[in-house]
Design a protein around this motif. Sequence first.
Motif, mmCIF file in Angstrom:
data_model
loop_
_atom_site.group_PDB
_atom_site.id
_atom_site.type_symbol
_atom_site.label_atom_id
_atom_site.label_comp_id
_atom_site.label_asym_id
_atom_site.label_seq_id
_atom_site.Cartn_x
_atom_site.Cartn_y
_atom_site.Cartn_z
ATOM 1 N N ARG A 2 38.866 50.784 3.892
ATOM 2 C CA ARG A 2 38.700 49.975 5.092
ATOM 3 C C ARG A 2 39.121 48.532 4.852
ATOM 4 O O ARG A 2 39.591 47.846 5.755
ATOM 5 C CB ARG A 2 37.260 50.010 5.579
ATOM 6 N N ASP A 3 38.954 48.052 3.596
ATOM 7 C CA ASP A 3 39.276 46.657 3.313
ATOM 8 C C ASP A 3 40.770 46.398 3.353
ATOM 9 O O ASP A 3 41.204 45.245 3.364
ATOM 10 C CB ASP A 3 38.716 46.253 1.954
ATOM 11 N N LEU A 5 42.730 47.369 5.752
ATOM 12 C CA LEU A 5 43.195 47.518 7.118
ATOM 13 C C LEU A 5 43.248 46.176 7.842
ATOM 14 O O LEU A 5 42.875 45.137 7.321
ATOM 15 C CB LEU A 5 42.298 48.512 7.856
ATOM 16 N N LEU A 7 42.628 43.248 10.757
ATOM 17 C CA LEU A 7 41.517 42.653 11.494
ATOM 18 C C LEU A 7 42.090 41.605 12.438
ATOM 19 O O LEU A 7 42.842 40.730 12.016
ATOM 20 C CB LEU A 7 40.528 42.026 10.514
ATOM 21 N N HIS A 32 35.597 41.817 3.380
ATOM 22 C CA HIS A 32 36.770 42.681 3.342
ATOM 23 C C HIS A 32 37.892 41.936 2.621
ATOM 24 O O HIS A 32 38.830 41.432 3.230
ATOM 25 C CB HIS A 32 37.200 43.053 4.762
ATOM 26 N N ALA A 35 41.503 42.548 3.507
ATOM 27 C CA ALA A 35 41.848 42.600 4.927
ATOM 28 C C ALA A 35 43.040 41.697 5.229
ATOM 29 O O ALA A 35 43.213 40.632 4.632
ATOM 30 C CB ALA A 35 40.658 42.175 5.770
ATOM 31 N N TRP A 82 43.827 48.700 14.626
ATOM 32 C CA TRP A 82 42.983 47.647 14.093
ATOM 33 C C TRP A 82 41.675 48.238 13.579
ATOM 34 O O TRP A 82 40.973 48.932 14.312
ATOM 35 C CB TRP A 82 42.687 46.599 15.164
ATOM 36 N N TYR A 83 41.371 47.926 12.337
ATOM 37 C CA TYR A 83 40.070 48.336 11.813
ATOM 38 C C TYR A 83 38.966 47.626 12.584
ATOM 39 O O TYR A 83 37.947 48.225 12.950
ATOM 40 C CB TYR A 83 39.981 48.015 10.313
ATOM 41 N N ARG A 99 41.508 50.684 17.999
ATOM 42 C CA ARG A 99 40.693 50.034 16.969
ATOM 43 C C ARG A 99 39.480 50.900 16.670
ATOM 44 O O ARG A 99 39.095 51.794 17.436
ATOM 45 C CB ARG A 99 40.252 48.637 17.415
ATOM 46 N N LEU A 100 38.873 50.571 15.508
ATOM 47 C CA LEU A 100 37.667 51.271 15.109
ATOM 48 C C LEU A 100 36.422 50.523 15.568
ATOM 49 O O LEU A 100 35.540 51.091 16.196
ATOM 50 C CB LEU A 100 37.645 51.463 13.581
ATOM 51 N N TRP A 101 36.378 49.217 15.270
ATOM 52 C CA TRP A 101 35.213 48.420 15.598
ATOM 53 C C TRP A 101 35.602 47.284 16.525
ATOM 54 O O TRP A 101 36.660 46.683 16.385
ATOM 55 C CB TRP A 101 34.578 47.824 14.333
#
Length: 328
Positions: A2-3, A5, A7, A32, A35, A82-83, A99-101
């Motif tokens: 995840r880091d 990805l 942002l 992250h 990131a 986008w993460y 996006r995830l979040w």
Amino acid sequence: MRDALNLLFITSNRVGDAILSMGLLSALAARHPKARITVACGPLPAPLFAHHPSVVRVLPLVKRRHGLHWFDLWRQVAGRFWYMVVDLRNSLTGYALPRLWLIRLGRHRPDRHVVEEEAALIGESVPTPPRLYLSEAQKEAAAAAVPVDRPVLALGPAANWLGKQWPVERFIDLAQRLTAPGAALEGAAILVTAAAHERDVAQPVLDAFAGQQTMGQQTIDFIGADLPSTAAALARCRLYIGNDSGLMHMAAAVGTPTLGLFGPTDDSRYRPWGEQCDFVRAPQGWRELIAAVDSGAVPGDRLMDGVTVGMAQQAAERLLARTGKADG
């Protein structure tokens, strides 16, 4: 995984709010470390994000009618996944992106400083302080402009609203007191900073000290300088004193001891942030001052009258004592 990805960090058009959001930006970068952060913000503060070590792209968001600037942003960022999208403008952009979040600022909390409010979005109980990153070229240019043989007192006498401006003659009086023989900043140079269109407000401070240059009193004119150059110069100053403005937050974010002057704005949310900072406010609360203007009881250009030169001097001297020697 995840880091590594992407942002997206959407922040303010205004310099001060954009700078305050850098605490959250740095906290996310620390969580992250790999990131790749894209920052979308107003054109004016955009250059201040250019040298953040985790920022790979800065997108100046030029405001357009009917909110079309949001469509412009969407077109530039919709082509990737986008993460995380962090939206401090509460726009609809994040909902329209893959996006995830998604983290949105939501409603303001009037009892919290902006830095605390934004830190709470990611569960930080101790906020990461806003910090500005500068290039080596910017630091070298500032070193050539700001003397090293004496302390430098920086003054920000302008603001984006007349009601927030402390009378310029009080800035002059305060600077004379602080730099006089035997004073806390004896012999200090005076750096004056403001936007180019605010020269008529700030120039009297330079003029007041022009006649003292033969006695060794040096003045440094940073009125109209670009923001990164100004930040680099402020980082070399012993003390900054100014109204509630973006320049006040800039001084704090480069680590300069900063004294903010407050009247009709909320110091609980917008005081300069950091252990090296302090503020002075008028005896009346900001709501009381606004109500006085609305009722016609107080002219709009007299809202800072409650902040006396003596109050500011005492606060400045305390801050200087707390943050080290004047020549250090």
